[in-house]
Write an enzyme that holds these catalytic residues in place. Structure first.
Site, PDB file in Angstrom:
ATOM      1  N   GLU A 162      -4.233   4.280   3.793  1.00  0.00           N
ATOM      2  CA  GLU A 162      -3.282   3.504   2.886  1.00  0.00           C
ATOM      3  C   GLU A 162      -4.334   3.210   1.719  1.00  0.00           C
ATOM      4  OE1 GLU A 162      -0.947   0.586   5.163  1.00  0.00           O
ATOM      5  OE2 GLU A 162      -1.875   1.284   6.752  1.00  0.00           O
ATOM      6  N   THR A 180       0.676  -1.126  -0.098  1.00  0.00           N
ATOM      7  CA  THR A 180       0.067  -0.184  -0.109  1.00  0.00           C
ATOM      8  C   THR A 180       0.866   1.170   0.050  1.00  0.00           C
ATOM      9  OG1 THR A 180      -0.080   0.234   2.369  1.00  0.00           O
ATOM     10  CG2 THR A 180      -1.959  -1.173   1.347  1.00  0.00           C
TER      11      THR A 180
END
Length: 315
Positions: free
Chosen positions: A260, A212
């Protein structure tokens, strides 16, 4: 589009213009009505359209510590205003001294002496000057004295979002805080966006097979409620379908709240140090702590599939 910070940045030879004043956080659909009307009026009069806004948000100066979550940083607002045809944006530093300016002095120093307003376009509840004492009626009186028109535009659009309440920045912030990013999108006319620089996190996503981009969001950003969302990751001019996680990562007993974004099906993406934007389309589920790592991985796989479906349907 020209961008000025402070009255001193306005060109000395600046001529007449059509002006609208406000925080315009988010440039939502109600704001768009006012700004579009100002642009249309400016085109008919053959003069530029100018938006006057403030930084920081006036509430932070008048009531320190009360800065509202922001729907869009100033550079983003300028982009949105440019798309609506605005010719110049004047960002006035909102200081304690500036907050003491009377409505009459504001008219003279900003609208008359600097912007040479030919017309001013506002919403019906517009207030300005010290203690927000200036009203649209007072503005109209000043217009008759200083030769500018005042036009009032009803900015209160309604829809499904918020149960039919009039669209506003406050309603949008509330919906985002509740995780209702679909409702916020209806008000904004586009997905809610958060921006920031990609920083190194714990890198657990990479270890789990779902790397991420950990976004260090800008101060006072309106961040959606904790949970998983479908949306987009914008980086280096590219728009990528994304599964987005907001929260403290309870699976690993995290305490710091993060945003994220996993760029779906992208391999080897290196965004560290880059300024990116994350856009929220739909809420998928809330945060949860699973009994095992296998359970977490199974759910993450299901989340990605659901996000892929949502983004595909949005295309």
């Amino acid at each position: 589009m020209q961008r000025w910070r402070g009255l001193e940045d306005i060109p000395q030879d600046w001529g007449r213009s059509v002006v609208t004043i406000g925080s315009y956080d988010g440039v939502h659909r109600g704001h768009q009505l006012i700004i579009e009307h100002a642009v249309d009026r400016a085109r008919k009069l053959g003069v530029p359209a100018v938006v006057v806004t403030f930084d920081p948000h006036p509430s932070e100066v008048v009531r320190p510590g009360s800065h509202p979550p922001l729907l869009a940083p100033h550079p983003r607002r300028c982009e949105l205003m440019a798309d609506l045809g605005v010719d110049a944006v004047l960002v006035l530093p909102f200081t304690t001294e500036f907050s003491q300016l009377s409505p009459a002095d504001f008219v003279v120093k900003v609208l008359v002496d600097k912007l040479h307003a030919k017309a001013v376009v506002e919403g019906p509840n517009f207030r300005f000057g010290h203690r927000a004492a200036g009203t649209v009626d007072f503005l109209a009186e000043q217009g008759r004295v200083y030769d500018f028109e005042v036009e009032i535009v009803d900015l209160y659009v309604t829809g499904e979002a918020g149960g039919g309440k009039p669209f506003s920045s406050t309603l949008t912030r509330n919906l985002i805080a509740e995780g209702d990013v679909a409702g916020a999108r209806e008000i904004l006319g586009r997905p809610h966006r958060v921006e920031g620089v990609v920083v190194r996190g714990a890198q657990r996503g990479r270890e789990l097979g779902f790397p991420t981009a950990n976004v260090e969001t800008l101060p006072h950003t309106a961040i959606p409620a904790d949970g998983v969302y479908a949306g987009y990751l914008r980086a280096q001019g590219e728009v990528m379908p994304a599964a987005i996680s907001v929260g403290t990562n309870p699976q690993f007993d995290g305490t710091e709240r993060t945003v994220e974004a996993y760029a779906i099906d992208r391999v080897g993406l290196d965004l560290y140090g880059l300024h990116v934007a994350v856009e929220f389309l739909a809420y998928v589920r809330g945060q949860a702590k699973f009994d095992s790592l296998e359970g977490l991985l199974e759910q993450m796989g299901a989340d990605v599939e659901r996000c892929r479906e949502i983004v595909a349907a949005d295309a």
